[in-house]
Design an enzyme around this catalytic site. Structure first.
Site, PDB file in Angstrom:
ATOM      1  N   HIS A  48      19.466  -8.269  33.491  1.00  0.00           N
ATOM      2  CA  HIS A  48      19.855  -8.463  32.090  1.00  0.00           C
ATOM      3  C   HIS A  48      21.384  -8.647  31.979  1.00  0.00           C
ATOM      4  O   HIS A  48      21.867  -9.501  31.239  1.00  0.00           O
ATOM      5  CB  HIS A  48      19.441  -7.262  31.238  1.00  0.00           C
ATOM      6  CG  HIS A  48      17.957  -7.063  31.119  1.00  0.00           C
ATOM      7  ND1 HIS A  48      17.294  -6.014  31.696  1.00  0.00           N
ATOM      8  CD2 HIS A  48      17.000  -7.799  30.475  1.00  0.00           C
ATOM      9  CE1 HIS A  48      15.998  -6.084  31.411  1.00  0.00           C
ATOM     10  NE2 HIS A  48      15.787  -7.161  30.681  1.00  0.00           N
ATOM     11  N   SER A  80      13.029  -6.178  37.437  1.00  0.00           N
ATOM     12  CA  SER A  80      12.193  -6.204  36.242  1.00  0.00           C
ATOM     13  C   SER A  80      12.105  -4.787  35.689  1.00  0.00           C
ATOM     14  O   SER A  80      12.107  -3.820  36.461  1.00  0.00           O
ATOM     15  CB  SER A  80      10.784  -6.695  36.611  1.00  0.00           C
ATOM     16  OG  SER A  80       9.872  -6.358  35.591  1.00  0.00           O
TER      17      SER A  80
END
Ligand code: AMP
Length: 284
Positions: free
Chosen positions: A37, A187
């Site tokens: 991210h 993830s």
């Protein structure tokens, strides 16, 4: 960094930025943040005056209610990470803030087969929910640039198609997949893997890399069968392995007919569904 939960407050703030001529970079996420991210946030910080990250676990994109319930949530830790990265605003809306009139509608857009293949085939309704929430977020944030990851290849392809079809002003920037040292794509779901499961999950990246390095040696059909077998054992269970055209996401039958090919897979390890992909061929 400011944390804004109220949608109207964010809209008012954005109007001020717009009137001052400041550019906005936007990274939508579902939280449980990791360095994948942050790798989207970094170009946003470099290319825009204001960088906004949203954290919203969108219920309408979960086809399995148990998956929604199990999705990791940790706003406090996420906020610290984003603050450290230099983000200006963390937008963490409520469900009502995103869907004030209820979420019982779809974005009216025909994206054809693109929405029905791969994840669309295996997670019915998932992309309708993704398009719905991203369209809503774009209407609220009105960013100049939108940052998404190649990790979700079909997702960014559909969002690009939506931007083009609806003539939205925003420019999509796609960032490469961030991986752990053993190749496992980062993830939020990896948090649910044990230490052993995390190590074993490197099989996914190994499979994709092997195919990329030896692609000429077999047909697409043979590689699919090889990959499904390679990914099947006592601790891992592949749901699908597919080769698609990188532009249209149509299934590839003869690899010589395509200049841009992506291999995508979903694999179950320790009851966690892991997705990954790799660009196998791209002729410029
Ligand atoms: P998510 O929070 O899983 O909805 O992901 C939010 C955004 O981060 C999406 O655009 C993802 O494609 C992107 N993303 C997730 N994992 C990675 C990764 N390992 N590397 C790069 N981008 C990622």
């Amino acid at each position: 960094m400011e944390i804004i939960k109220d949608t109207q407050l964010l809209i008012d703030r954005i109007q001020v930025y717009k009137s001052e001529g400041r550019s906005i970079g936007f990274t939508p996420t579902m939280g449980a943040l990791h360095s994948g991210h942050i790798s989207l946030v970094e170009p946003s910080l470099a290319e825009n005056d204001i960088s906004i990250v949203s954290i919203f676990v969108n219920p309408t994109q979960f086809n399995e209610k148990s998956d929604l319930a199990k999705y990791p949530r940790d706003l406090e830790t996420d906020a610290k990470l984003l603050e450290k990265a230099g983000v200006d605003i963390l937008y963490a809306p409520t469900i009502d803030g995103i869907y004030p009139d209820g979420s019982d509608y779809k974005v009216q857009l025909d994206l054809g087969e693109m929405v029905r293949v791969l994840e669309g085939e295996h997670r019915p309704g998932h992309f309708e929910g993704v398009l719905q929430v991203v369209k809503r977020l774009l209407d609220i944030v009105e960013p100049n640039h939108l940052y998404m990851g190649q990790k979700d290849f079909q997702q960014f392809s559909l969002i690009q198609a939506m931007i083009s079809k609806l003539n939205l002003e925003v420019k999509l920037r796609v960032c490469p997949i961030k991986r752990a040292a053993n190749g496992l794509a980062l993830s939020s779901r990896n948090r649910r893997l044990s230490k052993e499961g995390t190590l074993l999950a490197s099989i996914i990246h190994m499979t994709l890399t092997h195919i990329k390095n030896h692609f000429q040696e077999k047909s697409v059909e043979e590689w699919k069968a090889w990959a499904m077998e390679n990914l099947s054992n006592e601790w891992s269970d592949p749901e699908y392995f597919e080769f698609s055209d990188g532009f249209t996401l149509a299934n590839v039958i003869d690899k010589e007919n395509h200049n841009y090919i992506v291999a995508s897979t979903a694999v179950w390890i320790e009851k966690v569904r892991l997705i990954d992909n790799m660009i196998i061929k791209k002729v410029d």
